[in-house]
Design a protein around this motif. Structure first.
Motif, PDB file in Angstrom:
ATOM      1  N   TRP A  95       0.837  -1.198   0.000  1.00  0.00           N
ATOM      2  CA  TRP A  95       0.000   0.000   0.000  1.00  0.00           C
ATOM      3  C   TRP A  95       0.867   1.241   0.000  1.00  0.00           C
ATOM      4  CZ3 TRP A  95       0.992   2.925   4.289  1.00  0.00           C
ATOM      5  CH2 TRP A  95       1.514   2.256   5.405  1.00  0.00           C
ATOM      6  N   LEU A 106       0.625   5.725   0.809  1.00  0.00           N
ATOM      7  CA  LEU A 106      -0.049   6.964   1.200  1.00  0.00           C
ATOM      8  C   LEU A 106       0.728   8.132   0.600  1.00  0.00           C
ATOM      9  CD1 LEU A 106      -0.510   6.227   5.012  1.00  0.00           C
ATOM     10  CD2 LEU A 106      -2.356   6.305   3.336  1.00  0.00           C
ATOM     11  N   SER A 127      -4.712   7.618   0.602  1.00  0.00           N
ATOM     12  CA  SER A 127      -4.446   6.318  -0.020  1.00  0.00           C
ATOM     13  C   SER A 127      -5.312   6.090  -1.258  1.00  0.00           C
ATOM     14  CB  SER A 127      -4.723   5.189   0.980  1.00  0.00           C
ATOM     15  OG  SER A 127      -6.124   5.115   1.246  1.00  0.00           O
TER      16      SER A 127
END
Length: 193
Positions: A46, A48, A83
């Motif tokens: 992931w 951000l 995100s």
């Protein structure tokens, strides 16, 4: 003899004035700069992206070459970390306790070394204090600095362990998705006069 003194004095003044470096203040250009936090989970990686950053840099240049950094402050609004997924954003803000701690702050404490490889391009080793979710820790960061007319670009990356800052890695779907403790922060920060 009098002419010789005048010539010598003129040469001495020329040497002194050409060696003077000038401290200048630069402000972070948020729209040109990027800061990304990369992490992992048991399902997928992931990322951000910080959408609201502020910063101030005071540096001395000599002939366009970086010779000293006397101040470097960097602030990220914690709830500007994005995100692209509302659920992950919510879990991130909860983990960072953004209701109580709205900013992530870095403040330079010392420049250990500035090594200029070529004209206008230097590798800088620093220490500073990084505050995340109310916890402040000393941190060593090495970055590249590129000086151009009226601008200094800082680029680099730094791995961090979230638990060092008292942050429990976020979980989702009743704990079936768990994130790793370690993240990598990548930055490309444009400071302009």
């Amino acid at each position: 003899m009098k002419n010789l003194k005048i010539v010598f004095g003129s040469l001495l003044m020329l040497c002194i004035t050409t060696q003077i470096s000038v401290a200048q203040t630069y402000q972070l250009n948020n729209s040109s700069s990027t800061l990304e936090i990369e992490g992992t989970s048991n399902i997928h990686d992931w990322e951000l992206t910080a959408e609201d950053q502020q910063g101030k840099l005071i540096a001395e240049l000599d002939g366009g070459q970086l010779v000293e950094i006397s101040k470097l402050d960097f602030i990220v609004k914690a709830e500007s970390l994005e995100s692209g997924k509302s659920g992950m954003n919510k879990n991130t803000y909860k983990a960072l306790n953004t209701d109580k701690y709205s900013q992530i702050v870095y403040r330079l404490t010392k420049v250990i070394n500035i090594d200029c490889i070529t004209q206008g391009k230097c590798k800088v080793i620093t220490t500073g204090d990084l505050t995340i979710a109310g916890t402040t820790k000393p941190i060593k960061i090495t970055f590249d600095a590129q000086v151009t007319e009226g601008q200094i670009l800082l680029t680099g990356s730094k791995p961090l362990n979230m638990t060092d800052y008292g942050i429990e890695p976020p979980k989702a779907l009743f704990g079936t998705i768990t994130t790793g403790e370690k993240v990598n922060i990548k930055f490309q920060s444009y400071f302009k006069i």
